[in-house]
Write an enzyme that holds these catalytic residues in place. Structure first.
Site, mmCIF file in Angstrom:
data_model
loop_
_atom_site.group_PDB
_atom_site.id
_atom_site.type_symbol
_atom_site.label_atom_id
_atom_site.label_comp_id
_atom_site.label_asym_id
_atom_site.label_seq_id
_atom_site.Cartn_x
_atom_site.Cartn_y
_atom_site.Cartn_z
ATOM 1 N N THR A 179 0.738 -1.060 -0.088
ATOM 2 C CA THR A 179 -0.096 0.097 -0.026
ATOM 3 C C THR A 179 0.862 1.237 0.093
ATOM 4 O O THR A 179 0.141 2.522 0.170
ATOM 5 C CB THR A 179 -0.921 0.195 1.166
ATOM 6 O OG1 THR A 179 -0.285 -0.077 2.242
ATOM 7 C CG2 THR A 179 -2.025 -1.136 1.346
ATOM 8 N N LYS A 180 2.256 0.977 -0.008
ATOM 9 C CA LYS A 180 2.968 2.367 -0.053
ATOM 10 C C LYS A 180 2.972 3.025 -1.240
ATOM 11 O O LYS A 180 2.494 2.410 -2.260
ATOM 12 C CB LYS A 180 4.566 1.872 0.629
ATOM 13 C CG LYS A 180 4.560 1.589 1.783
ATOM 14 C CD LYS A 180 4.112 2.527 2.825
ATOM 15 C CE LYS A 180 4.649 2.258 4.385
ATOM 16 N NZ LYS A 180 3.723 1.023 4.851
ATOM 17 N N ASN A 181 3.674 4.272 -1.454
ATOM 18 C CA ASN A 181 3.537 5.059 -2.564
ATOM 19 C C ASN A 181 4.484 4.277 -3.729
ATOM 20 O O ASN A 181 4.074 4.189 -4.887
ATOM 21 C CB ASN A 181 4.273 6.520 -2.533
ATOM 22 C CG ASN A 181 3.307 7.332 -1.505
ATOM 23 O OD1 ASN A 181 2.416 6.640 -0.777
ATOM 24 N ND2 ASN A 181 3.532 8.359 -1.617
#
Length: 367
Positions: free
Chosen positions: A178-180
């Site tokens: 879910t990180k950038n």
């Protein structure tokens, strides 16, 4: 993430096939190239791929000499891994309240918490907003403390034009899906300009062995695998484009909210703050409201998924009860935990969808 992965489906399949055909699955060329790419992007000399962001923190602390009896100053308003990694080393997390605008650690409160046992400061660039690093580094220099940056949510963020991760002794990156910039599972990286720290982390991530079966120190298994590195390399080509889009979406939220007098700052909701010194990468677009839980339920009923990051501050977590903290010790962090709400934020979000989210919030406060 589904929309993004669907767009990249062909490229992802191709990189998977290449790794499978290579027969090299751990610490191969993809890991090496990714380490070079991320370290170059952050203007740091070395990147060391590890299994996840939590291990990046833990191994950084160990490599900086943090251990039994030491103290590490950090924020109570963060993901568990920040304080958990400190405790895993045998050290004690010492919490400092946060700034009410940025939700990051309040640098003005750090010095009073320094003791003879303080070994390091661990600032967290929360939600993608950089910490006030000048103050942190000045304190660290004066007291000869290590600085470990937790940039799990802030890859690409800048403080006064300088990339986060290039200030401290180490920087810890997470590539959680879910990180950038997200992998298809757990993955992380440590960044550092210190060659001795880099070599120690390389040793720690492979059971403390430079040569197979010859263990010099007590390490662990924390290697970044080739499949994850290949996926991250595929996605990295689009990373700056995605970051720009996140900032566009944040501006759209801001502009739409600011047009509504019933929900401007100080009335019903507080919007995310981007200091003049900061380049915010908006891992999350988080608002604060005393009616958080009711608003969250209203949005859910209207098809808008939101998340609370984070509902319980570290000093009130059951596992840290032996530290002796209690309700009211860090009032700004506690208020944030009770009031923050992260709205939809991902590069594929459309302006129309942003408008719908904002209108749904307006409808709630217009009742």
């Amino acid at each position: 993430m589904h929309r993004q992965n669907k767009t990249l489906k062909k490229e992802i399949k191709k990189c998977f096939s290449q790794v499978v055909e290579s027969g090299n699955f751990v610490l191969g060329d993809n890991v090496r190239i990714l380490e070079e790419q991320i370290s170059y992007f952050c203007n740091v000399k070395q990147g060391i791929g590890v299994a996840n962001g939590s291990d990046a923190l833990y191994l950084s602390l160990l490599a900086c000499g943090v251990g039994n009896g030491d103290e590490v100053i950090t924020t109570p308003f963060t993901f568990f891994a920040t304080a958990g990694a400190i405790t895993r080393t045998g050290a004690k997390p010492v919490f400092v309240d946060i700034d009410a605008k940025t939700w990051n650690i309040d640098a003005n409160l750090i010095e009073e918490k320094i003791t003879t046992r303080t070994k390091a400061i661990l600032p967290v660039h929360l939600y993608g907003c950089p910490v006030e690093m000048d103050a942190i580094m000045e304190i660290a220099k004066r007291y000869q403390l290590k600085v470990i940056e937790d940039a799990a949510q802030a890859l690409g963020a800048e403080f006064k034009g300088q990339k986060v991760g290039s200030f401290g002794d180490t920087c810890c990156i997470s590539f959680f899906p879910t990180k950038n910039l997200g992998a298809f599972g757990d993955a992380g990286m440590v960044l550092t300009n210190n060659p001795d720290i880099a070599e120690r982390i390389k040793l720690l991530r492979v059971h403390g062995a430079k040569k197979k079966y010859c263990h010099e120190i007590l390490g662990c298994n924390s290697r970044l695998d080739e499949l994850q590195a290949a996926i991250l390399r595929t996605k990295y080509k689009y990373f700056e484009q995605w970051t720009n889009r996140r900032r566009q979406i944040a501006k759209k939220y801001h502009d739409l909210f600011q047009k509504q007098s019933i929900i401007v700052d100080g009335v019903n909701i507080k919007l995310p703050h981007e200091p003049t010194y900061a380049y915010h990468v908006y891992h999350q677009y988080t608002i604060q409201t005393k009616q958080r839980d009711q608003l969250k339920e209203h949005l859910k009923q209207n098809g808008v998924e939101t998340t609370v990051y984070y509902p319980i501050p570290m000093h009130l977590q059951e596992v840290f009860a032996p530290l002796g903290y209690g309700d009211g010790d860090f009032p700004i962090a506690e208020a944030a935990c009770n009031e923050v709400l992260s709205l939809p934020m991902f590069p594929e979000l459309t302006d129309k969808e942003v408008g719908y989210v904002v209108q749904s919030i307006i409808d709630f406060f217009s009742k």
